[in-house]
Design a protein around this motif. Structure first.
Motif, PDB file in Angstrom:
ATOM      1  N   GLY A 139     -34.736 -13.317 -11.793  1.00  0.00           N
ATOM      2  CA  GLY A 139     -33.560 -14.158 -11.683  1.00  0.00           C
ATOM      3  C   GLY A 139     -33.606 -14.947 -10.395  1.00  0.00           C
ATOM      4  N   TYR A 140     -32.454 -15.483  -9.984  1.00  0.00           N
ATOM      5  CA  TYR A 140     -32.444 -16.426  -8.877  1.00  0.00           C
ATOM      6  C   TYR A 140     -31.228 -16.253  -7.987  1.00  0.00           C
ATOM      7  CZ  TYR A 140     -35.686 -18.452 -12.194  1.00  0.00           C
ATOM      8  OH  TYR A 140     -36.715 -18.622 -13.072  1.00  0.00           O
ATOM      9  N   ILE A 141     -31.394 -16.661  -6.741  1.00  0.00           N
ATOM     10  CA  ILE A 141     -30.283 -16.876  -5.820  1.00  0.00           C
ATOM     11  C   ILE A 141     -30.174 -18.384  -5.638  1.00  0.00           C
ATOM     12  CG2 ILE A 141     -29.395 -16.467  -3.504  1.00  0.00           C
ATOM     13  CD1 ILE A 141     -31.276 -13.995  -3.429  1.00  0.00           C
ATOM     14  N   ILE A 142     -29.007 -18.930  -5.879  1.00  0.00           N
ATOM     15  CA  ILE A 142     -28.802 -20.376  -5.766  1.00  0.00           C
ATOM     16  C   ILE A 142     -27.887 -20.642  -4.584  1.00  0.00           C
ATOM     17  CG2 ILE A 142     -27.990 -22.458  -6.910  1.00  0.00           C
ATOM     18  CD1 ILE A 142     -28.627 -21.148  -9.551  1.00  0.00           C
ATOM     19  N   ALA A 143     -28.310 -21.552  -3.701  1.00  0.00           N
ATOM     20  CA  ALA A 143     -27.559 -21.865  -2.492  1.00  0.00           C
ATOM     21  C   ALA A 143     -27.247 -23.351  -2.440  1.00  0.00           C
ATOM     22  CB  ALA A 143     -28.362 -21.468  -1.254  1.00  0.00           C
ATOM     23  N   SER A 144     -26.054 -23.678  -1.952  1.00  0.00           N
ATOM     24  CA  SER A 144     -25.685 -25.073  -1.734  1.00  0.00           C
ATOM     25  C   SER A 144     -25.697 -25.371  -0.244  1.00  0.00           C
ATOM     26  CB  SER A 144     -24.293 -25.362  -2.302  1.00  0.00           C
ATOM     27  OG  SER A 144     -23.301 -24.634  -1.601  1.00  0.00           O
ATOM     28  N   SER A 145     -25.857 -26.638   0.078  1.00  0.00           N
ATOM     29  CA  SER A 145     -25.790 -27.078   1.469  1.00  0.00           C
ATOM     30  C   SER A 145     -25.005 -28.380   1.529  1.00  0.00           C
ATOM     31  CB  SER A 145     -27.192 -27.295   2.041  1.00  0.00           C
ATOM     32  OG  SER A 145     -27.118 -27.923   3.305  1.00  0.00           O
ATOM     33  N   GLN A 146     -23.938 -28.393   2.322  1.00  0.00           N
ATOM     34  CA  GLN A 146     -23.179 -29.628   2.483  1.00  0.00           C
ATOM     35  C   GLN A 146     -23.948 -30.644   3.308  1.00  0.00           C
ATOM     36  OE1 GLN A 146     -19.260 -28.214   3.874  1.00  0.00           O
ATOM     37  NE2 GLN A 146     -18.462 -28.833   1.890  1.00  0.00           N
ATOM     38  N   GLY A 147     -25.009 -30.189   3.944  1.00  0.00           N
ATOM     39  CA  GLY A 147     -25.805 -31.111   4.740  1.00  0.00           C
ATOM     40  C   GLY A 147     -26.918 -31.771   3.969  1.00  0.00           C
TER      41      GLY A 147
ATOM     42  N   CYS B 151     -22.813 -10.868  -4.012  1.00  0.00           N
ATOM     43  CA  CYS B 151     -23.351  -9.515  -4.121  1.00  0.00           C
ATOM     44  C   CYS B 151     -24.049  -9.326  -5.454  1.00  0.00           C
ATOM     45  CB  CYS B 151     -22.240  -8.483  -3.975  1.00  0.00           C
ATOM     46  SG  CYS B 151     -21.600  -8.359  -2.303  1.00  0.00           S
ATOM     47  N   ASP B 152     -25.170  -8.644  -5.423  1.00  0.00           N
ATOM     48  CA  ASP B 152     -25.947  -8.322  -6.607  1.00  0.00           C
ATOM     49  C   ASP B 152     -25.551  -6.918  -7.048  1.00  0.00           C
ATOM     50  OD1 ASP B 152     -27.979  -7.522  -8.410  1.00  0.00           O
ATOM     51  OD2 ASP B 152     -29.373  -8.971  -7.531  1.00  0.00           O
ATOM     52  N   ASP B 153     -24.793  -6.819  -8.138  1.00  0.00           N
ATOM     53  CA  ASP B 153     -24.282  -5.535  -8.596  1.00  0.00           C
ATOM     54  C   ASP B 153     -25.346  -4.685  -9.289  1.00  0.00           C
ATOM     55  OD1 ASP B 153     -21.896  -6.437  -7.672  1.00  0.00           O
ATOM     56  OD2 ASP B 153     -20.805  -6.265  -9.558  1.00  0.00           O
ATOM     57  N   GLU B 154     -26.520  -5.218  -9.493  1.00  0.00           N
ATOM     58  CA  GLU B 154     -27.592  -4.445 -10.110  1.00  0.00           C
ATOM     59  C   GLU B 154     -28.496  -3.823  -9.060  1.00  0.00           C
ATOM     60  OE1 GLU B 154     -30.600  -4.873 -13.863  1.00  0.00           O
ATOM     61  OE2 GLU B 154     -30.468  -6.574 -12.496  1.00  0.00           O
TER      62      GLU B 154
ATOM     63  N   GLY C  30     -22.349 -22.344  -0.388  1.00  0.00           N
ATOM     64  CA  GLY C  30     -22.148 -21.410  -1.486  1.00  0.00           C
ATOM     65  C   GLY C  30     -23.407 -20.637  -1.848  1.00  0.00           C
ATOM     66  N   LEU C  31     -23.210 -19.412  -2.368  1.00  0.00           N
ATOM     67  CA  LEU C  31     -24.301 -18.579  -2.869  1.00  0.00           C
ATOM     68  C   LEU C  31     -23.896 -17.994  -4.211  1.00  0.00           C
ATOM     69  CD1 LEU C  31     -25.281 -16.519   0.318  1.00  0.00           C
ATOM     70  CD2 LEU C  31     -26.499 -18.483  -0.622  1.00  0.00           C
ATOM     71  N   SER C  32     -24.852 -17.903  -5.121  1.00  0.00           N
ATOM     72  CA  SER C  32     -24.584 -17.286  -6.419  1.00  0.00           C
ATOM     73  C   SER C  32     -25.873 -16.683  -6.955  1.00  0.00           C
ATOM     74  CB  SER C  32     -24.034 -18.321  -7.403  1.00  0.00           C
ATOM     75  OG  SER C  32     -23.637 -17.704  -8.601  1.00  0.00           O
ATOM     76  N   ILE C  33     -25.720 -15.741  -7.905  1.00  0.00           N
ATOM     77  CA  ILE C  33     -26.866 -14.991  -8.420  1.00  0.00           C
ATOM     78  C   ILE C  33     -26.982 -15.164  -9.924  1.00  0.00           C
ATOM     79  CG2 ILE C  33     -27.825 -12.670  -8.745  1.00  0.00           C
ATOM     80  CD1 ILE C  33     -26.430 -11.939  -6.084  1.00  0.00           C
ATOM     81  N   TYR C  34     -28.187 -15.501 -10.376  1.00  0.00           N
ATOM     82  CA  TYR C  34     -28.514 -15.579 -11.800  1.00  0.00           C
ATOM     83  C   TYR C  34     -29.310 -14.330 -12.151  1.00  0.00           C
ATOM     84  CZ  TYR C  34     -30.192 -17.409 -16.265  1.00  0.00           C
ATOM     85  OH  TYR C  34     -30.464 -17.591 -17.613  1.00  0.00           O
ATOM     86  N   TYR C  35     -28.769 -13.505 -13.038  1.00  0.00           N
ATOM     87  CA  TYR C  35     -29.401 -12.235 -13.400  1.00  0.00           C
ATOM     88  C   TYR C  35     -30.400 -12.422 -14.537  1.00  0.00           C
ATOM     89  CZ  TYR C  35     -25.734  -9.746 -10.794  1.00  0.00           C
ATOM     90  OH  TYR C  35     -24.900  -9.259  -9.826  1.00  0.00           O
ATOM     91  N   ALA C  36     -31.508 -11.673 -14.448  1.00  0.00           N
ATOM     92  CA  ALA C  36     -32.474 -11.597 -15.534  1.00  0.00           C
ATOM     93  C   ALA C  36     -33.121 -10.210 -15.487  1.00  0.00           C
ATOM     94  CB  ALA C  36     -33.527 -12.700 -15.424  1.00  0.00           C
ATOM     95  N   ALA C  37     -33.833  -9.857 -16.553  1.00  0.00           N
ATOM     96  CA  ALA C  37     -34.405  -8.509 -16.683  1.00  0.00           C
ATOM     97  C   ALA C  37     -35.465  -8.233 -15.621  1.00  0.00           C
ATOM     98  CB  ALA C  37     -35.008  -8.337 -18.078  1.00  0.00           C
TER      99      ALA C  37
END
Length: 453
Positions: free
Chosen positions: A254-262, A196-199, A243-250
C-alpha cells in the motif's frame, strides 16, 4: 558536449528514473462545497455498514466553525455548527459505548484546546456529540485517530505548532467518551498532518518544514520517532508538508500519500519500510493542499475502485475535491488497486494465504503476519469462530519457546497480537526464521516469520 553510446544509455536511464517521480495530472470528478463553506481544511470517510453507496465524506471547516457531511454525489447531508475551530478530522469504528458499538468521528478543537468526538447515526448519516467535553489537549493544531490491533483500545494523537505531539487513550466514562494523556514527545517545529496505520500499529507525522516521521502507535513504543522522508531529499517531497493518509493493501503493501502546500502536488511513498518514494501526481486546478484522505473500499458507482479526497486551497471558498483512485493509479503507473483486503470496520478481510484456510473458520484460523520480513515489530492476525481458550507462541526452528504472546480466552471474531522481536525475558532475539503457532481445543496451526536486523 558529446556522449558515447554508454554515456547516452546512462543519461537515458537517469531520465527514466526521474520521470517515474515527475508529477502526473489527474482530473477531479466531484467538488464538495456548501453555501456556508469557507475553508474545509481536512476530511475523512464514513463507510455505511450495509450499503457502501450511502457512505459519506465528512469535512471540517476551520473558518466557518462547521463540520459538513456530504453524500457521494456532493449533496449536503448535515452542516453542523461546532463551538470552536475544527482542525484535522478522523474516524474509527466499533467504539464500545453504553453497551453498543458506535462509529466515532474525532477532531481537534483549536479554539478551546480540546478533542471533540461525535457519533455517526447510521440511519440519518448525521453526527451528534458523545464526548464529555473534558478531553483537554492543550494547544493543538491537528489530530488523527488510532485503533490498536494489539489491544483493541482507541486513541487520538494531537499535533501542535511548536512540534509537540500527544497521545490520548479514549474510553467510556458515565455514558460518555473521556480521555487521558498517555504519551508525549516532540518534533523540532510546526506539525499538523498525521495518520495512523491500524494494521501495522505505526503513526506518521508531517513536520511541515522537514518531512515525515514514524513511530510505533502503541503508548509504550517510546518517544523517539524516525524520519522516513525528508523534504527536499530528492524523493519529490517538498517543504510545507501537510496532509497524510494511508492506502491499505495485502501483505503490508500500500501507500502513504502526503500533500505539500509548497508544491501543489502529492507524493506517494510505499507503506512498507523503508517507505521508498514511488511517484507523484497533481490534480487539475487544485493547489495549496492541506488535508488529504484516501480509501480503498469500493463505494459503488463511479467510486467502485476507491477514491482520493483533498483540500483545495487554490480558490476561495476552499472546498474538498474528489478524484477516483483508479485514475491516479493509471496516471502514475504501477500503483496497485486493492479493493478487497482492508475493511475499516473489520480490518484485514483477506490475505495472500487465504487459500490455505477458510475465510470463515470452522474452528480457528491463523493468518500470515505483517509485515514479513519485519523489523522491529510485526502483527499476527487470527480468527475464532467462537469464544475459545487459545495459546499463541513463537518458537525457534528447534521448537524451543521464544515468546508466549497469548494464553487464555478470546472471544469470537478477528484478533491481532504484536511481537516486538523479544523473548519472554525482554531480550532481543537474533535475526532469523521463527515459527508462530496458534493452538486451541485440539486444533493447531503454524506459520513462519522472519526477523531482520
Amino acid at each position: 558536449m558529446t556522449f558515447g553510446r554508454k554515456g547516452i544509455f546512462v543519461v537515458f536511464s537517469l531520465l527514466l528514473t526521474c520521470s517515474a517521480l515527475w508529477a502526473q495530472k489527474v482530473s477531479s470528478v466531484l467538488t464538495l462545497k456548501d453555501g456556508d463553506t469557507k475553508d474545509q481544511d481536512d476530511m475523512c470517510f464514513w463507510v455505511h455498514p450495509s450499503n457502501p453507496e450511502q457512505s459519506t465524506i465528512i469535512a471540517s471547516d476551520k473558518e466557518a466553525n462547521i463540520v459538513f457531511v456530504y453524500d457521494l454525489d456532493g449533496n449536503t447531508v448535515q452542516a453542523l455548527s461546532v463551538p470552536g475551530k475544527p482542525g484535522n478530522i478522523d474516524i474509527r469504528y466499533g467504539f464500545p459505548l453504553s453497551g453498543n458499538l458506535i462509529d466515532v468521528v474525532i477532531y481537534n478543537d483549536r479554539t478551546n484546546n480540546k478533542i471533540a468526538i461525535y457519533e455517526v447515526d447510521a440511519a440519518t448519516r448525521q453526527l451528534s456529540r458523545v464526548d464529555n467535553g473534558a478531553i483537554n489537549a492543550g494547544a493543538n493544531y491537528g489530530t488523527c485517530a488510532y485503533k490498536s490491533p494489539v489491544t483493541g483500545k482507541f486513541y487520538a494523537f494531537t499535533t501542535a505548532k511548536d512540534g509537540s505531539l500527544k497521545q490520548f487513550e479514549l474510553f467510556e466514562e458515565n455514558g460518555e467518551i473521556a480521555g487521558r494523556e498517555v504519551r508525549s514527545f516532540k518534533l523540532k517545529s510546526q506539525t499538523e498532518g498525521c495518520a495512523c496505520d491500524d494494521e501495522t500499529a505505526q503513526a506518521y507525522f508531517g513536520e511541515e518544514e522537514n518531512g515525515i516521521w514514524k513511530i510505533g502507535a502503541e503508548p509504550g513504543d517510546g518517544t523517539s520517532p524516525n524520519m522516513i522522508a525528508e523534504a527536499g531529499d530528492g524523493t519529490g517531497l517538498e517543504a510545507d508538508v501537510e496532509g497524510l493518509s494511508i492506502y491499505y493493501a495485502a501483505n503490508g503493501e500500500g501507500y502513504i500519500i502526503a500533500s505539500s502546500q509548497g508544491a501543489d502536488k502529492f507524493t506517494i511513498l510505499e507503506r512498507k519500510a523503508p517507505h521508498k518514494a514511488v511517484g507523484e501526481f497533481e490534480v487539475e486546478k487544485a493547489g495549496k493542499t492541506d488535508g488529504v484522505d484516501v480509501i480503498n473500499v469500493p463505494l459503488g458507482g463511479r467510486f467502485s475502485k476507491g477514491l482520493f479526497a483533498y483540500h483545495n486551497g487554490s480558490k476561495e471558498p476552499y472546498g474538498v475535491g474528489i478524484a477516483k483512485w483508479e485514475d491516479i493509479a493509471s496516471e502514475v503507473g504501477g500503483l496497485m488497486i486493492d479493493t478487497e483486503y482492508w475493511d475499516p470496520r473489520r480490518g484485514a478481510v483477506s490475505t495472500s494465504v487465504a487459500d490455505e484456510q477458510p475465510a470463515i473458520p470452522s474452528t480457528l484460523t491463523l493468518l500470515q503476519n505483517y509485515p514479513n520480513p519485519f523489523n522491529p515489530s510485526t502483527v499476527i492476525p487470527f480468527r475464532l469462530d467462537k469464544g475459545r481458550e487459545i495459546s499463541l507462541t513463537v518458537t525457534d526452528l528447534l521448537g524451543r519457546t521464544v515468546r508466549v504472546l497469548a494464553d487464555g480466552r478470546f472471544e469470537a471474531g478477528s484478533h491481532t497480537l504484536k511481537w516486538d522481536g523479544r523473548n519472554d525475558f525482554g531480550e532481543q532475539v537474533p535475526a532469523g526464521l521463527y515459527i508462530y503457532k496458534l493452538q486451541g481445543e485440539g486444533v493447531s496451526f503454524a506459520k513462519k516469520l522472519t526477523l531482520l536486523k
